[in-house]
Scaffold this active site. Structure first.
Site, PDB file in Angstrom:
ATOM      1  N   ARG A  11      35.338  50.834  34.813  1.00 52.61           N
ATOM      2  CA  ARG A  11      36.720  50.675  35.260  1.00 52.61           C
ATOM      3  C   ARG A  11      36.727  50.304  36.735  1.00 52.61           C
ATOM      4  O   ARG A  11      36.012  50.902  37.540  1.00 52.61           O
ATOM      5  CB  ARG A  11      37.533  51.961  35.036  1.00 52.61           C
ATOM      6  CG  ARG A  11      37.817  52.259  33.574  1.00 52.61           C
ATOM      7  CD  ARG A  11      38.750  51.229  32.940  1.00 52.61           C
ATOM      8  NE  ARG A  11      38.975  51.490  31.525  1.00 52.61           N
ATOM      9  CZ  ARG A  11      38.255  50.982  30.543  1.00 52.61           C
ATOM     10  NH1 ARG A  11      37.216  50.203  30.821  1.00 52.61           N
ATOM     11  NH2 ARG A  11      38.563  51.246  29.288  1.00 52.61           N
ATOM     12  N   HIS A  28      36.463  41.049  32.139  1.00 56.35           N
ATOM     13  CA  HIS A  28      36.585  42.261  31.309  1.00 56.35           C
ATOM     14  C   HIS A  28      36.257  41.962  29.840  1.00 56.35           C
ATOM     15  O   HIS A  28      37.096  42.096  28.950  1.00 56.35           O
ATOM     16  CB  HIS A  28      37.981  42.872  31.424  1.00 56.35           C
ATOM     17  CG  HIS A  28      38.000  44.325  31.059  1.00 56.35           C
ATOM     18  ND1 HIS A  28      38.931  45.206  31.548  1.00 56.35           N
ATOM     19  CD2 HIS A  28      37.190  45.070  30.247  1.00 56.35           C
ATOM     20  CE1 HIS A  28      38.709  46.422  31.060  1.00 56.35           C
ATOM     21  NE2 HIS A  28      37.656  46.358  30.269  1.00 56.35           N
ATOM     22  N   GLY A  73      33.514  43.408  28.279  1.00 57.49           N
ATOM     23  CA  GLY A  73      32.477  44.373  27.903  1.00 57.49           C
ATOM     24  C   GLY A  73      32.253  44.509  26.416  1.00 57.49           C
ATOM     25  O   GLY A  73      31.124  44.471  25.938  1.00 57.49           O
ATOM     26  N   GLU A 105      42.975  44.782  38.513  1.00 62.16           N
ATOM     27  CA  GLU A 105      42.942  43.944  37.312  1.00 62.16           C
ATOM     28  C   GLU A 105      44.340  43.764  36.712  1.00 62.16           C
ATOM     29  O   GLU A 105      45.117  44.731  36.667  1.00 62.16           O
ATOM     30  CB  GLU A 105      42.021  44.629  36.303  1.00 62.16           C
ATOM     31  CG  GLU A 105      41.606  43.793  35.138  1.00 62.16           C
ATOM     32  CD  GLU A 105      40.539  44.491  34.303  1.00 62.16           C
ATOM     33  OE1 GLU A 105      40.688  44.489  33.075  1.00 62.16           O
ATOM     34  OE2 GLU A 105      39.568  45.036  34.875  1.00 62.16           O
TER      35      GLU A 105
END
EC number: 1.1.1.-
Length: 317
Positions: free
Chosen positions: A236, A283, A285, A265
């Protein structure tokens, strides 16, 4: 038939499951669902499928007077006021295990990308080109035999550690609790945060976010790191003080960074974009077909369980 509100498009496999048990209303607009639309959507809904980017605050929860569950499509859940949901007897669930392999793969991918300057090399090859192989040209750092320091040895952190061991890396980890069984299984060593920062060549953040983790990595922490160290964050964004990271990169206090998440973000600061010694990804992941399909099934089954009076999997509140 009871209503479920889905706050954004999800893979078909989960949507079909929901359609077998619910009247499905889904936000299909461009970008993120706005608050007014979300509040309107949860009215008369018994289940809400929220995304990591969906801000489920008190206003939204109050609007969903019939809600039994908020099934969050993601491993994290800091986008939801889980304490208020508990007060309202609404279960909040997440999708923890589905993200493990995909996020661990990306973490190691970011390690390799920044250490071997893969993105820089790609950009050079596509633009100005190069003059051919030369002994001093485009050198990076080897990963094999180095020390990786993992902040957070949960499911994802453990998977990162196993992959790191395949590169013959020494594994340090830190977190609120020592995990001796994992240490024996993986060959990891528990240390405090300062020791990890001072000794690791690659520092990966794989911990869940909570307010105590805010700016865990700040100016003081960067000064502890080796000048040849790399910071990788696939957890994060707010865990890292982004401006402090920018300054550390500009001052060569560390050698590089690779980020999949950002403090503000979806905005990425211009300072980060301007630096060559940082790899940036949007982002992604758990952005694999396998993980996203599994997450879709998990949130659908959680919603179905809740309306059938059963306890859903992965309740976080």
């Amino acid at each position: 038939m009871e209503k479920v509100y889905v706050a954004g498009a999800i893979p078909e496999v989960g949507l079909k499951l929901l359609q077998e048990h619910f009247e499905v209303e889904m936000y299909e607009g461009k970008g993120l669902v706005d608050k007014d639309t979300l509040i309107k959507g949860v009215k008369n809904a018994t289940a809400l499928i929220s995304l990591l980017s969906t801000n489920v605050d008190k206003d939204v929860i109050d609007a969903g007077k019939d809600l039994k569950i908020i099934a969050n499509y993601g491993a994290g859940f800091n986008n939801i006021d889980i304490e208020y949901a508990r007060e309202k007897s609404i279960d909040v669930t997440n999708t923890p295990k589905a993200s493990t392999n995909a996020t661990a793969d990306l973490t190691i991918g970011l390690v390799l990308a920044v250490a071997r300057r893969i993105v820089e090399g790609d950009q050079l090859s596509r633009t100005t080109g190069f003059d051919g192989w030369a002994p001093l040209f485009f050198r990076g750092r080897e990963v094999s035999g180095k020390t990786i320091g993992i902040i957070g040895l949960g499911e994802i952190g453990s998977a990162v550690a196993r992959r790191a061991r395949a590169f013959d890396m020494d594994v340090l980890y830190t977190g609120p609790n020592r995990k001796e069984e994992k240490e024996r299984e993986i060959g990891a060593k528990y240390v405090d945060l300062d020791t990890l920062l001072k000794n690791a060549d690659f520092i990966t953040i794989n911990a869940a976010y909570n307010p105590k983790m805010h700016h865990l990595i700040d100016t003081e922490q960067f000064k502890m790191m080796k000048s040849t160290a790399y910071l990788i964050n696939a957890s994060r964004g707010p865990i890292v003080h982004e401006q402090a990271l920018v300054q550390a990169l500009k001052d060569n206090e560390i050698e590089g960074a690779a980020l999949d998440v950002y403090e503000f973000e979806p905005d990425i600061t211009d300072d980060l974009k301007s630096l060559n010694n940082v790899v940036l990804t949007p982002h992604i992941g758990n952005a694999t077909f396998e993980a996203r399909d599994m997450m879709s099934k998990i949130v659908a089954n959680a919603a179905i369980s809740a309306v059938q009076g059963e306890k859903p999997q992965f309740v976080v509140n």
